[in-house]
Design a protein around this motif. Structure first.
Motif, short mmCIF file in Angstrom:
data_model
loop_
_atom_site.label_atom_id
_atom_site.label_comp_id
_atom_site.label_asym_id
_atom_site.label_seq_id
_atom_site.Cartn_x
_atom_site.Cartn_y
_atom_site.Cartn_z
N ASP A 10 -5.85 30.96 59.03
CA ASP A 10 -6.31 31.93 58.03
C ASP A 10 -5.31 33.09 57.96
O ASP A 10 -5.16 33.84 58.92
CB ASP A 10 -7.69 32.45 58.44
CG ASP A 10 -8.28 33.40 57.41
OD1 ASP A 10 -7.63 33.63 56.36
OD2 ASP A 10 -9.40 33.90 57.64
N THR A 23 -10.78 32.20 52.99
CA THR A 23 -9.41 31.71 53.16
C THR A 23 -9.20 30.93 54.45
O THR A 23 -8.12 30.37 54.67
CB THR A 23 -8.41 32.89 53.12
OG1 THR A 23 -8.84 33.90 54.05
CG2 THR A 23 -8.35 33.49 51.72
N ASP A 24 -10.21 30.89 55.33
CA ASP A 24 -10.05 30.08 56.55
C ASP A 24 -10.32 28.61 56.28
O ASP A 24 -10.06 27.77 57.15
CB ASP A 24 -10.96 30.60 57.67
CG ASP A 24 -12.44 30.43 57.35
OD1 ASP A 24 -12.78 30.36 56.16
OD2 ASP A 24 -13.24 30.37 58.30
N ASP A 69 -10.96 25.61 59.63
CA ASP A 69 -11.90 26.70 59.88
C ASP A 69 -12.57 26.60 61.24
O ASP A 69 -13.28 27.53 61.64
CB ASP A 69 -12.97 26.72 58.79
CG ASP A 69 -13.76 25.40 58.75
OD1 ASP A 69 -13.13 24.35 58.91
OD2 ASP A 69 -14.99 25.45 58.56
#
Length: 815
Positions: A381, A466-467, A176
């Motif tokens: 992502d 989702t990252d 992330d």
């Protein structure tokens, strides 16, 4: 990874000093390993001002030089000798005053001094673009507009930007935080929780995105959706490739990226803004106006941007044109013929999500460690591809005059949904050691954009963006909470207690040190191999059942995908490395663990081992050792026996081994419990590992060694006064007969007089011995502690042995 302070400041309002920001980043797991202050132009144009050329005439002693007087806002005008052909009276120019430091193209400094040029005083220098680092033009001096005030500092006029760059040691799990927006999100969360920061992030806006026309349609086909779960793209026309504006160049230069042209610079900017790699194709070079995502045949040649031809692997994902010709190694590196040039006017812009395992294997296979590959390997992502694509398209419209000439293509057959994880308050307290209130936990999670799906009395259900590819379990969410809450806020206990413990068994570490001293004194080097290895070894080199392997999700080095099932390949990798560096004579030992899955109990078997490896010559080259004799089985056996003898372990059985791992060897064991297996490794294994010399390997089952040592009691016996006698036999026997059978018969027959039995040669030759037969050369040592042995009694025992071997084993004695 480099992060620019100025770049971060475009997303959030940073009111803290650079040192404070550095401490904050480190506290949230983005450890700052260093800071560097940089300038968009080296030296920051210090000492350089705007001047007015009051007079300009020919130099009296040089035809190509001019003698000028320049007003720079001081009491007196400066006399400066200038060699530029375009200098003239009445110009506003850029002047480096005496004492100013300029830099060459190579970065070497030189200082402007007052001196004489062809007999005339020169007190400064009127500068060209390249002399200031503002460009590459050296055709003449810089001429500024007439309205620029005299004495204006050049750094103010040219808006020289200073910045601080943080060097972050990004850990493999932080998918992330691979770019500026990710770092800004993390920093904003910390500021909200700990410094009452209440401003939203100022993220790029793409709501103005719209399609201009349908001038260019590119068809996309994804044949391998495992390696490419999502593929997004669009077309642009009427693009003008040229230089990027200063702001974009400064952003890239601050993190060490050389600007190339506006299109390539935009793709690099998006990569370091969103952490989403893009690739721009010249649409006119895409045959059939079709893009196919697939693998190509093993060994297919492909020339990459660095002009090197590479042979493709069958699992290298490629971006191909309509003819099936490779244009780009997906997620890793572009091809030499598909890139953007000054003549490019039509683009196809790719923004895809590639599987990290596929990308990692390809990038390491071809030694292409690119920024794009690094992002994909950490787990990019999948739900940011279209956002990044639109952002890039709008920048291309703004900076290169492009038209968006197709709708967004988005092939996403199985969308990745945000993972939902249950979080218990008591577990947060147990693992962190601090009683964080439920409200504060919710505040931290909300600051990190983790949605609270539902709330119960004892906990929460959280939706993870989702990252964050590494946040898969409750403990991972708790780690995220702790990062933002602050490690430094967790108090250390005032008192630390420890308890002394003892055991009745052998001191394990002492035995390890004893064996290490023995081996090191005999020329061995200790090695420490990784507990992680490649599953292909157990598939292609020495196969074992896949169900026995312990697979792991290694996002950092995806080719290291299993825990090692044995000690063999760690040592062979070390031998290969030494061999490739002209060190063919190797002796290694390693204490380590192996890991296997056991279906019966659905648990993992973790065992300790000691391994020995010998290859090459027995002795290093020297003036007194000229034979260069190669190490052999007996060489290894001597060290194996010495280790057991040093540990005081005896009274074990011996069994010959010969299988797909061993060309030949022995196993020492006590009943079903193996102590050590050693011998010559099978040539087929060495060939697959590209090892050119024989390798002799011993694998001690250290757990069993410790058990045997625990039961061991020291017995002292006086040295035998009387000589021993040795007899040798060569037995031709069936392959099915084991050395253990020979030993058993000898022990029964020789009784108390047989002191030792040793297998010293194995010979196989179907033409000479017959099909399915082998020859064992065995030595027998006899000894009587009370008297001297006589030949007759030993001959009698040997005669009985021969009869037994012939009748019980069907052996033929070679005479």
């Amino acid at each position: 990874m480099k992060i620019s302070h100025n770049w971060l400041s475009t997303y959030l309002d940073i009111r803290h000093s650079h040192d404070e920001v550095s401490e904050m980043l480190t506290s949230i797991g983005l450890e700052v390993e260093g800071m560097e202050e940089i300038e968009s132009v080296k030296g920051g144009l210090a000492g350089i001002v705007v001047g007015y050329v009051q007079e300009c005439q020919k130099h009296p002693n040089a035809d190509k030089l001019s003698l000028t007087k320049v007003d720079v806002g001081q009491e007196e005008a400066l006399q400066i000798v200038c060699g530029a052909p375009n200098v003239a009276q009445g110009q506003k120019v850029v002047v480096a005053t005496v004492g100013t430091t300029l830099y060459t193209e190579a970065g070497e400094p030189f200082k402007i001094k007052k001196g004489k040029i062809r007999g005339e005083v020169s007190a400064g220098m009127i500068c060209a673009e390249d002399e200031l680092g503002l460009g590459t033009d050296h055709s003449g001096i810089i001429v500024l507009p007439e309205d620029v005030p005299v004495g204006t500092l050049a750094k103010d006029y040219f808006k020289i930007e200073t910045d601080v760059v943080y060097e972050i040691g990004l850990t493999p799990n932080r998918s992330d935080a691979t770019a500026h927006i990710g770092v800004a999100r993390d920093l904003a969360a910390f500021l909200k929780v700990n410094h009452e920061y209440n401003k939203p992030l100022c993220l790029p806006e793409v709501s103005s995105f719209s399609q201009d026309d349908d001038a260019l349609s590119i068809e996309v086909v994804v044949e391998n959706t495992e390696a490419c779960p999502r593929y997004s793209g669009l077309s642009l026309t009427q693009v003008k490739v040229g230089d990027s504006p200063d702001w974009l160049k400064n952003r890239l230069l601050s993190i060490g990226i050389r600007p190339i042209n506006n299109i390539v610079d935009i793709t690099n900017f998006i990569l370091h803004e969103y952490g989403q790699p893009l690739h721009a194709f010249d649409a006119d070079k895409i045959a059939g106006q079709k893009v196919i995502v697939k693998t190509l045949k093993e060994g297919t040649p492909f020339v990459t941007l660095d002009e090197q031809e590479r042979k493709l692997h069958s699992e290298d994902l490629m971006i191909c044109d309509g003819n099936g010709k490779g244009m780009c190694i997906a997620g890793v590196f572009g091809g030499i013929d598909s890139g953007v040039t000054e003549q490019t006017t039509r683009l196809f812009l790719e923004s895809a999500h590639f599987d990290p395992i596929w990308v990692r294997r390809t990038s390491t296979r071809h030694l292409l460690r690119t920024d794009a590959a690094a992002c994909f390997e950490k787990g990019s992502d999948p739900n940011v591809t279209v956002q990044a694509l639109k952002r890039a398209a709008l920048l291309i419209k703004e900076l290169a005059g492009g038209h968006i000439s197709s709708e967004v293509i988005d092939i996403y057959p199985q969308p990745v949904e945000a993972r939902q994880i249950d979080l218990r308050h008591r577990q947060v307290k147990r693992l962190i050691g601090v009683d964080i209130s439920p409200e504060e936990i919710k505040e931290i999670l909300t600051a990190m954009d983790m949605e609270i799906v539902s709330e119960q009395a004892d906990g929460l259900r959280v939706k993870v963006p989702t990252d964050k590819a590494d946040v898969t379990r409750e403990v991972d969410v708790i780690e995220e909470i702790l990062r933002i809450y602050g490690f430094n806020k967790v108090e250390m206990p005032e008192r630390i207690s420890n308890i002394l413990s003892s055991t009745d068994g052998p001191d394990k570490q002492r035995l390890v040190n004893t064996v290490s001293d023995l081996l090191s004194a005999n020329g061995f080097h200790e090695m420490m191999g990784l507990s992680l290895t490649e599953s292909r070894y157990y598939r292609d080199v020495l196969p074992i059942e896949e169900s026995e392997l312990v697979f792991i999700n290694n996002t950092s080095n995806v080719h290291l995908d299993v825990m090692r099932a044995d000690m063999l390949f760690s040592g062979l990798e070390a031998i290969v490395r030494n061999q490739n560096r002209q060190h063919p004579d190797v002796r290694l030992y390693e204490f380590g663990k192996t890991y296997r899955s056991t279906e019966e109990s659905e648990e993992y078997a973790e065992k300790e081992h000691l391994s020995l490896f010998i290859t090459g010559r027995q002795q290093s080259e020297s003036w007194y050792e000229q034979s260069g004799k190669e190490a052999d089985y007996h060489h290894l056996k001597a060290f194996t026996d010495n280790v057991l003898q040093r540990l005081g372990i005896s009274g074990f059985q011996q069994t010959a081994v010969h299988d797909e791992q061993w060309a030949f060897g022995l196993r020492y064991h006590r009943g079903p419990q193996p102590l050590v297996t050693f011998g010559k490794l099978h040539p087929a294994i060495l060939k697959k590992m590209e090892i050119r010399k024989d390798v002799y390997y011993a694998d001690f089952q250290w757990d069993n060694i410790l058990k045997a040592r625990k039961k061991h009691k020291l017995n002292f016996q006086p040295l035998v006064k009387y000589p021993s006698m040795r007899r040798d036999l060569a037995l031709v026997i069936e392959n099915s007969i084991k050395f253990e059978d020979i030993v058993t018969i000898a022990r029964k027959t020789g009784k108390k007089l047989l002191k030792d039995i040793n297998l010293f040669d194995v010979y196989e030759n179907a033409e000479q011995l017959g099909e399915g037969k082998k020859s064992y050369a065995v030595s027998f040592v006899f000894e009587n502690p009370e008297r001297t042995l006589k030949d007759k009694e030993i001959d009698k025992i040997m005669k009985q042995l021969i009869q037994k071997y012939e009748s019980d084993l069907g052996a033929v004695i070679r005479r």
